[in-house]
Enzyme design. Sequence first.
Site, PDB file in Angstrom:
ATOM      1  N   ARG A 116       0.823  -1.217   0.000  1.00 21.37           N
ATOM      2  CA  ARG A 116       0.000   0.000   0.000  1.00 21.37           C
ATOM      3  C   ARG A 116       0.855   1.265   0.000  1.00 21.37           C
ATOM      4  NH1 ARG A 116      -3.691   2.279   4.516  1.00 21.37           N
ATOM      5  NH2 ARG A 116      -5.186   3.548   3.355  1.00 21.37           N
ATOM      6  N   HIS A 165       0.327   4.342  -2.556  1.00 17.67           N
ATOM      7  CA  HIS A 165       0.071   5.721  -2.119  1.00 17.67           C
ATOM      8  C   HIS A 165       1.201   6.652  -2.545  1.00 17.67           C
ATOM      9  CE1 HIS A 165      -3.417   5.498   0.945  1.00 17.67           C
ATOM     10  NE2 HIS A 165      -3.500   4.491   0.091  1.00 17.67           N
ATOM     11  N   ASP A 166       2.409   6.132  -2.641  1.00 18.12           N
ATOM     12  CA  ASP A 166       3.503   6.967  -3.141  1.00 18.12           C
ATOM     13  C   ASP A 166       3.250   7.347  -4.593  1.00 18.12           C
ATOM     14  OD1 ASP A 166       5.879   8.319  -3.473  1.00 18.12           O
ATOM     15  OD2 ASP A 166       6.990   6.516  -4.035  1.00 18.12           O
ATOM     16  N   GLY A 224       3.491  11.174  -8.125  1.00 12.77           N
ATOM     17  CA  GLY A 224       4.356  10.206  -8.784  1.00 12.77           C
ATOM     18  C   GLY A 224       5.177   9.391  -7.795  1.00 12.77           C
ATOM     19  N   ASN A 277      -4.217   8.499   5.022  1.00 15.41           N
ATOM     20  CA  ASN A 277      -3.069   7.674   5.421  1.00 15.41           C
ATOM     21  C   ASN A 277      -3.509   6.565   6.371  1.00 15.41           C
ATOM     22  OD1 ASN A 277      -3.494   8.314   8.043  1.00 15.41           O
ATOM     23  ND2 ASN A 277      -1.717   9.575   8.267  1.00 15.41           N
ATOM     24  N   PRO A 298      -7.970   7.255  -4.524  1.00 13.10           N
ATOM     25  CA  PRO A 298      -9.377   6.867  -4.680  1.00 13.10           C
ATOM     26  C   PRO A 298     -10.050   6.709  -3.317  1.00 13.10           C
ATOM     27  CG  PRO A 298      -7.929   5.003  -5.121  1.00 13.10           C
ATOM     28  CD  PRO A 298      -7.039   6.186  -4.910  1.00 13.10           C
ATOM     29  N   HIS A 329      -5.997  -5.792  -2.761  1.00 12.09           N
ATOM     30  CA  HIS A 329      -6.787  -6.019  -1.548  1.00 12.09           C
ATOM     31  C   HIS A 329      -6.925  -7.501  -1.220  1.00 12.09           C
ATOM     32  CE1 HIS A 329      -8.773  -1.755  -1.665  1.00 12.09           C
ATOM     33  NE2 HIS A 329      -7.490  -1.720  -1.405  1.00 12.09           N
ATOM     34  N   THR A 330      -6.207  -8.339  -1.932  1.00  6.59           N
ATOM     35  CA  THR A 330      -6.084  -9.724  -1.487  1.00  6.59           C
ATOM     36  C   THR A 330      -5.247  -9.776  -0.207  1.00  6.59           C
ATOM     37  OG1 THR A 330      -5.337 -11.947  -2.083  1.00  6.59           O
ATOM     38  CG2 THR A 330      -4.039 -10.142  -2.961  1.00  6.59           C
ATOM     39  N   ASP A 354     -10.230 -10.190   2.560  1.00 10.45           N
ATOM     40  CA  ASP A 354     -10.712 -11.531   2.189  1.00 10.45           C
ATOM     41  C   ASP A 354     -10.326 -12.523   3.280  1.00 10.45           C
ATOM     42  OD1 ASP A 354      -8.095 -12.383   1.773  1.00 10.45           O
ATOM     43  OD2 ASP A 354      -8.215 -12.353  -0.405  1.00 10.45           O
ATOM     44  N   THR A 412      -8.213 -14.845   3.300  1.00  7.67           N
ATOM     45  CA  THR A 412      -6.796 -15.216   3.327  1.00  7.67           C
ATOM     46  C   THR A 412      -5.959 -13.935   3.211  1.00  7.67           C
ATOM     47  OG1 THR A 412      -6.850 -15.503   0.927  1.00  7.67           O
ATOM     48  CG2 THR A 412      -7.216 -17.476   2.263  1.00  7.67           C
TER      49      THR A 412
HETATM   50  C1  HEM Z   1      -9.085   0.933  -6.461  1.00  9.55           C
HETATM   51  C2  HEM Z   1      -9.079   1.917  -5.588  1.00  9.55           C
HETATM   52  C3  HEM Z   1      -8.635   1.735  -4.158  1.00  9.55           C
HETATM   53  C4  HEM Z   1      -9.325   2.158  -3.073  1.00  9.55           C
HETATM   54  C5  HEM Z   1     -10.642   2.928  -3.061  1.00  9.55           C
HETATM   55  C6  HEM Z   1      -8.563   1.754  -1.922  1.00  9.55           C
HETATM   56  C7  HEM Z   1      -8.923   2.025  -0.612  1.00  9.55           C
HETATM   57  C8  HEM Z   1      -8.350   1.429   0.473  1.00  9.55           C
HETATM   58  C9  HEM Z   1      -8.819   1.597   1.817  1.00  9.55           C
HETATM   59  C10 HEM Z   1      -9.965   2.502   2.260  1.00  9.55           C
HETATM   60  C11 HEM Z   1      -8.045   0.811   2.612  1.00  9.55           C
HETATM   61  C12 HEM Z   1      -8.177   0.616   4.099  1.00  9.55           C
HETATM   62  C13 HEM Z   1      -7.591   1.747   4.869  1.00  9.55           C
HETATM   63  C14 HEM Z   1      -7.930   1.580   6.316  1.00  9.55           C
HETATM   64  O1  HEM Z   1      -9.109   1.634   6.645  1.00  9.55           O
HETATM   65  O2  HEM Z   1      -7.015   1.381   7.123  1.00  9.55           O
HETATM   66  C15 HEM Z   1      -7.077   0.166   1.765  1.00  9.55           C
HETATM   67  C16 HEM Z   1      -6.141  -0.729   2.206  1.00  9.55           C
HETATM   68  C17 HEM Z   1      -5.223  -1.347   1.389  1.00  9.55           C
HETATM   69  N1  HEM Z   1      -5.011  -1.058   0.061  1.00  9.55           N
HETATM   70 FE1  HEM Z   1      -6.259  -0.042  -1.132  1.00  9.55          FE
HETATM   71  N2  HEM Z   1      -7.460   1.081  -2.329  1.00  9.55           N
HETATM   72  C18 HEM Z   1      -7.449   1.050  -3.689  1.00  9.55           C
HETATM   73  C19 HEM Z   1      -6.477   0.511  -4.494  1.00  9.55           C
HETATM   74  C20 HEM Z   1      -5.368  -0.143  -4.030  1.00  9.55           C
HETATM   75  C21 HEM Z   1      -4.257  -0.547  -4.844  1.00  9.55           C
HETATM   76  C22 HEM Z   1      -4.098  -0.225  -6.324  1.00  9.55           C
HETATM   77  C23 HEM Z   1      -3.389  -1.205  -4.039  1.00  9.55           C
HETATM   78  C24 HEM Z   1      -2.073  -1.845  -4.379  1.00  9.55           C
HETATM   79  C25 HEM Z   1      -1.811  -2.395  -5.537  1.00  9.55           C
HETATM   80  C26 HEM Z   1      -3.974  -1.227  -2.716  1.00  9.55           C
HETATM   81  C27 HEM Z   1      -3.438  -1.863  -1.638  1.00  9.55           C
HETATM   82  C28 HEM Z   1      -3.991  -1.854  -0.370  1.00  9.55           C
HETATM   83  C29 HEM Z   1      -3.548  -2.710   0.700  1.00  9.55           C
HETATM   84  C30 HEM Z   1      -2.475  -3.772   0.609  1.00  9.55           C
HETATM   85  C31 HEM Z   1      -4.317  -2.388   1.819  1.00  9.55           C
HETATM   86  C32 HEM Z   1      -4.230  -3.007   3.214  1.00  9.55           C
HETATM   87  C33 HEM Z   1      -3.242  -2.248   4.034  1.00  9.55           C
HETATM   88  C34 HEM Z   1      -2.982  -2.846   5.396  1.00  9.55           C
HETATM   89  O3  HEM Z   1      -3.508  -3.906   5.734  1.00  9.55           O
HETATM   90  O4  HEM Z   1      -2.197  -2.221   6.126  1.00  9.55           O
HETATM   91  N3  HEM Z   1      -5.150  -0.549  -2.744  1.00  9.55           N
HETATM   92  N4  HEM Z   1      -7.287   0.563   0.464  1.00  9.55           N
HETATM   93  C1  LIG Z   2      -2.134   9.693   9.817  1.00  7.00           C
HETATM   94  O1  LIG Z   2      -2.803  10.903   9.958  1.00  7.00           O
HETATM   95  C2  LIG Z   2      -3.378  11.089  11.214  1.00  7.00           C
HETATM   96  C3  LIG Z   2      -4.141  12.386  11.162  1.00  7.00           C
HETATM   97  O2  LIG Z   2      -5.143  12.338  10.206  1.00  7.00           O
HETATM   98  C4  LIG Z   2      -2.276  11.058  12.270  1.00  7.00           C
HETATM   99  O3  LIG Z   2      -2.852  11.180  13.559  1.00  7.00           O
HETATM  100  C5  LIG Z   2      -1.481   9.769  12.186  1.00  7.00           C
HETATM  101  O4  LIG Z   2      -0.376   9.799  13.045  1.00  7.00           O
HETATM  102  C6  LIG Z   2      -0.985   9.549  10.768  1.00  7.00           C
HETATM  103  N1  LIG Z   2      -0.364   8.243  10.674  1.00  7.00           N
HETATM  104  C7  LIG Z   2       0.897   8.055  10.260  1.00  7.00           C
HETATM  105  C8  LIG Z   2       1.318   6.648  10.144  1.00  7.00           C
HETATM  106  O5  LIG Z   2       1.659   8.957   9.992  1.00  7.00           O
END
Ligand code: HEM
Ligand SMILES: *[C@@H]1O[C@H](CO)[C@@H](O)[C@H](O)[C@H]1NC(C)=O
Length: 322
Positions: free
Chosen positions: A64, A68-69, A74, A96, A164, A194-195, A239, A241
């Site tokens: 992730r 995000h980077d 870019g 974040n 997004p 999101h797997t 999911d 797994t």
């Molecule tokens: C398609 C649009 C996408 C949306 C709307 C989206 C949104 C999100 C959100 C809301 C979370 C959970 C954040 C939280 O509540 O802590 C998340 C987690 C995650 N996203 Fe996405 N994401 C998207 C695309 C991607 C892409 C392209 C990747 C990587 C190729 C990715 C990888 C991940 C991973 C691995 C997590 C889990 C992070 C963790 O467990 O620490 N996402 N994403």
């Molecule tokens: C993410 O942002 C929140 C404020 O929205 C902050 O409190 C938190 O420390 C930040 N997390 C990281 C990992 O920098």
Amino acid sequence: MGAAKDLVRLLILVEVVVAIAGPGAAALSMDYYAMTCPFAEYIVRNVVSEAVMGDPTLAAGLLRLHFHDCFVQGCDASVLLDSTAGNTAEKDAPANKSLRGFEVIDKIKQMLEAQCPGVVSCADVLAFAARDAVLFAGGPYYGVPTGRRDGSRSVFSDTFTALPAPFLNASSLISLFATHGFNVQDMVALSGGHTLGVAHCAAFKTRLTTETATLDSGLGSSLAAACKSGGDSATATFDRTSTAFDGVYFKELQQRRGLLSSDQTLFESPETKQLVNMFAMNPGYFFFAFQQGMLKMGQIDLKEGDHGEVRKSCRVVNSGRW
Ligand code: HEM
Ligand SMILES: *[C@@H]1O[C@H](CO)[C@@H](O)[C@H](O)[C@H]1NC(C)=O
Ligand SMILES: *[C@@H]1O[C@H](CO)[C@@H](O)[C@H](O)[C@H]1NC(C)=O
């Protein structure tokens, strides 16, 4: 005559290179560190391996971070910069929420600096680390071209439009990803990231009450219970797994077990449904499309030579301020 022909050839060559790389884009290469830091890739792999053996959920965090980077300013490691007295950085934006893996990157960078100081960019470290995280979780291996430069801008509000939101529908996701040159297949395959990992209730609680028609009722009630007792900061896995990189995410979308609205919409929308079915049926095809998507993602808006640096610490720009 010969000279004129050579010139024409040269112009064609230049045009082809520009067409591939895009105007003003920095070109990456596969053996960028071969002479200057030959063990860079092994160092990254060893640290990532150790980290995910200790905590398998970190693979999600590392993947992730790279996403995000690249989507914000870019692939320039802007997500790694800490906030300063006068600036709130990307990592402190609401989006974040739970970004993880910063310490793993710090450790890698520290080892690289000991071995070949000032050579390997933080943006490249992120690209390698995300790839290795996927690999150790059972996902595909793909070559990562390198030569990215680190940027100096990291502003929290940049994330608002660049990333997004979890409630976007398929058409909006398609448009947002298209702004970076991704096609529909890339977008669906990359969503397959999101797997791995988890989301917080804050990101999916609305879906629990507004999308009951496309939410498995058993999953719906267990998520509702978890969010009720744990509040916004309770988490659920995408999911079943969540530490394995596999095709289960897509199978669960077919079962209406998608966690975010932006996940389930991929199965509910005619533009993307067939891709979900295809990836669910054939994880090998998902892996292939995911690699293609990651290769593209790793090349979003790269900084040109003069417009970037190789940071000494991934958390601060070299000048120490901006
Ligand atoms: C398609 C649009 C996408 C949306 C709307 C989206 C949104 C999100 C959100 C809301 C979370 C959970 C954040 C939280 O509540 O802590 C998340 C987690 C995650 N996203 Fe996405 N994401 C998207 C695309 C991607 C892409 C392209 C990747 C990587 C190729 C990715 C990888 C991940 C991973 C691995 C997590 C889990 C992070 C963790 O467990 O620490 N996402 N994403
Ligand atoms: C993410 O942002 C929140 C404020 O929205 C902050 O409190 C938190 O420390 C930040 N997390 C990281 C990992 O920098
Ligand atoms: C998707 O969302 C956008 C923005 O909210 C909206 O304009 C559009 O009508 C939605 N598309 C569908 C098919 O629901």
